[in-house]
Design an enzyme around this catalytic site. Structure first.
Site, short mmCIF file in Angstrom:
data_model
loop_
_atom_site.label_atom_id
_atom_site.label_comp_id
_atom_site.label_asym_id
_atom_site.label_seq_id
_atom_site.Cartn_x
_atom_site.Cartn_y
_atom_site.Cartn_z
N TRP A 1 0.27 -1.33 -0.48
CA TRP A 1 -0.12 -0.12 0.61
C TRP A 1 0.42 1.39 -0.39
O TRP A 1 0.68 2.36 -0.48
CB TRP A 1 -1.16 0.27 1.02
CG TRP A 1 -1.47 1.01 0.99
CD1 TRP A 1 -3.21 1.35 0.98
CD2 TRP A 1 -1.48 2.18 2.45
NE1 TRP A 1 -3.82 2.97 0.79
CE2 TRP A 1 -2.73 3.47 1.65
CE3 TRP A 1 -0.31 2.71 2.99
CZ2 TRP A 1 -2.95 4.61 2.43
CZ3 TRP A 1 -0.34 3.96 2.67
CH2 TRP A 1 -1.55 5.01 3.28
N HIS A 2 2.39 1.31 0.34
CA HIS A 2 2.69 2.61 0.79
C HIS A 2 3.45 2.60 -0.42
O HIS A 2 4.30 3.82 -0.80
CB HIS A 2 4.19 1.99 1.94
CG HIS A 2 3.30 2.21 3.43
ND1 HIS A 2 3.07 1.24 4.37
CD2 HIS A 2 3.16 3.59 3.85
CE1 HIS A 2 2.53 1.39 5.22
NE2 HIS A 2 2.60 2.84 5.20
N GLY A 3 3.93 1.27 -1.61
CA GLY A 3 4.32 2.08 -2.91
C GLY A 3 4.66 0.94 -4.27
O GLY A 3 4.72 -0.53 -2.60
#
Length: 476
Positions: free
Chosen positions: A324-326
């Site tokens: 989700w973060h990258g």
């Protein structure tokens, strides 16, 4: 538009005055919030306003259809449609090039070469946040936990609410959406509370995070030429940069919402005072961790299934959290590290050991508690190395040099000499947070005006030496 910008300093008072000028009309106030939110978001890049509007319209219509539909198969199809639209948009803008490059590299390893160029895709700010927010709305309607809203203005304002639009907290419709239906009263104590939170958030961002960023960025850029002590210091600086940056944003967001009579959920609860990883994830980015718990972990079976399935569920949740973060393997490894640290707690049934902090009423932690806090912080800081590094190979090389270049004198950096004053500032900051850990902000008690004066003074002095930077989580 950034919270720490001159534009926002002008924007916020104007919206505040306009909003409370119509305190007798909830409808007009919501329209003001909606228009202000779109202006706020469009200040960054007006081209993505259409994307925000599309996501809003799709989920508004699907929500109404779910509300009026009783047939299970049709309801399931509507849920799938919302998931496909929202995740499809998110996947294209955030992960298309990652999957394309990973696919071509995998075939390249087998000797098959594809000449496929990646697309020049701009990641819309806040897309991960408002996508998860609207998804939770649809899922909750599907589960029968909430009713769909028929007022489009209220729903559009809920999706685009500017204080938390671009970096959270990821609000649930059950908490935030009803607040757009309630008439607001101008309460001076609530306004003061909001201003205190904004001030504390700006201090964390401008004084702590941005000053740490100067050194953390330089050390991570030049890690190949630095020794063990300096590299450890770089990881330490980044730990406080990301914490002060993100929690500072959240404080400002909650404070700004308070100015308009809205209550947002708490997103950070002094996570670096945690005594194990389980407690850390109940204190860090709470809106995201509870989102994954409610919409991924529990539907997979949660803790009601056998041990191996519980381990599988935890691994899935942490890997998804990392992704989700990258779109980078570094984030997946970061998530995997936290899974590896959490799973032993799950097996030994100690993951929920610290639900109510024992040290909450003590002046100082016991020696044993201090060791647990320092141990947990060290593990979290180790994982941050992967989070911060540009690539997996760079992260491993960074860690390798910590253990191979065993020199413990602080070196000169390309920018300037290591700042002893910054380390002292961080130690004072840690102590300050410890003694105020039971409060939502430190400006309470008999010395509140002295504390406010000191913080403002530091903003005006130490703050000017930090670079003008966006908030870290804008890129997620």
């Amino acid at each position: 538009m950034l919270f720490n910008s001159l534009a926002f300093l002008v924007f916020l008072p104007l919206v505040f005055i306009l909003y409370w000028s119509f305190k007798g009309s909830k409808k007009i106030q919501n329209i003001i919030i909606l228009i202000s939110s779109y202006f706020f978001y469009g200040w960054w890049d007006y081209r993505f306003l259409g994307l925000l509007a599309l996501s809003t319209l799709v989920d508004y219509l699907i929500g109404l259809a779910l509300e009026n539909q009783k047939e299970k198969s049709v309801r399931r199809s509507l849920l799938v449609l919302s998931l496909c639209v929202n995740i499809g948009i998110l996947a294209f803008f955030k992960y298309f090039n990652f999957f394309l490059e990973s696919w071509t590299e995998a075939w390249g390893g087998l000797g098959v070469n594809f000449n496929i160029s990646s697309l020049n895709i701009i990641l819309p700010v806040g897309i991960s946040f408002y996508t998860f927010q609207t998804l939770s709305y649809i899922i909750d309607i599907y589960r029968g936990k909430i009713k769909a809203t028929k007022n489009f203005i209220n729903f559009a304002a809920f999706v685009s609410f500017f204080p938390q639009l671009v970096a959270g907290p990821i609000e649930r419709a059950a908490n935030l959406l009803p607040q757009f239906r309630r008439k607001k009263r101008f309460i001076p104590s609530q306004i003061i509370f909001g201003l205190n939170l904004i001030l504390w958030g700006l201090f964390k961002k401008i004084v702590i995070a941005d000053n740490c960023a100067i050194y953390a960025d330089s050390i991570f850029r030049n890690y190949e030429n630095l020794n063990s002590a300096t590299l450890l210091l770089g990881a330490f600086y980044f730990s406080f940069q990301i914490y002060a940056d993100f929690s500072g944003y959240t404080d400002i967001a909650i404070g700004v919402a308070k100015l308009f009579g809205y209550d947002l959920m708490r997103n950070f609860n002094y996570p670096y005072f945690s005594r194990n990883i389980g407690e850390f994830w109940r204190r860090w980015h709470i809106s995201l961790s509870t989102w994954f718990r409610d919409y991924i972990y529990i539907p997979l079976g949660g803790s009601r299934v056998g041990e191996w399935y519980r381990i599988r569920n935890i691994l899935i949740v942490f890997l998804l959290s990392g992704f989700w973060h990258g779109a980078n393997w570094t984030f997946l490894i970061w998530g995997g590290i936290h899974a590896a640290l959490f799973i032993p707690l799950l097996i030994t049934k100690t993951n929920r050991k610290y639900l109510n902090p024992k040290h909450s009423n003590s002046i100082f932690p016991s020696f044993r508690e201090l060791l647990k806090i320092l141990g947990t912080f060290s593990l979290v800081t180790f994982a941050w190395i992967f989070f911060r590094s540009e690539s997996v190979s760079a992260a491993f090389e960074y860690i390798k040099r910590i253990f191979m270049s065993l020199k413990f004198d602080i070196e000169y950096l390309p920018i300037e000499r290591f700042s002893v004053e910054l380390v002292l500032l961080l130690l004072i900051f840690i102590g300050f947070e410890w003694f105020h850990r039971m409060a939502e902000h430190p400006f309470t008690g008999k010395l509140k005006w002295l504390k406010i004066t000191v913080v403002v003074f530091m903003l005006l002095t130490l703050g000017v030496y930090s670079d003008y930077q966006e908030f870290i989580y804008f890129q997620f």
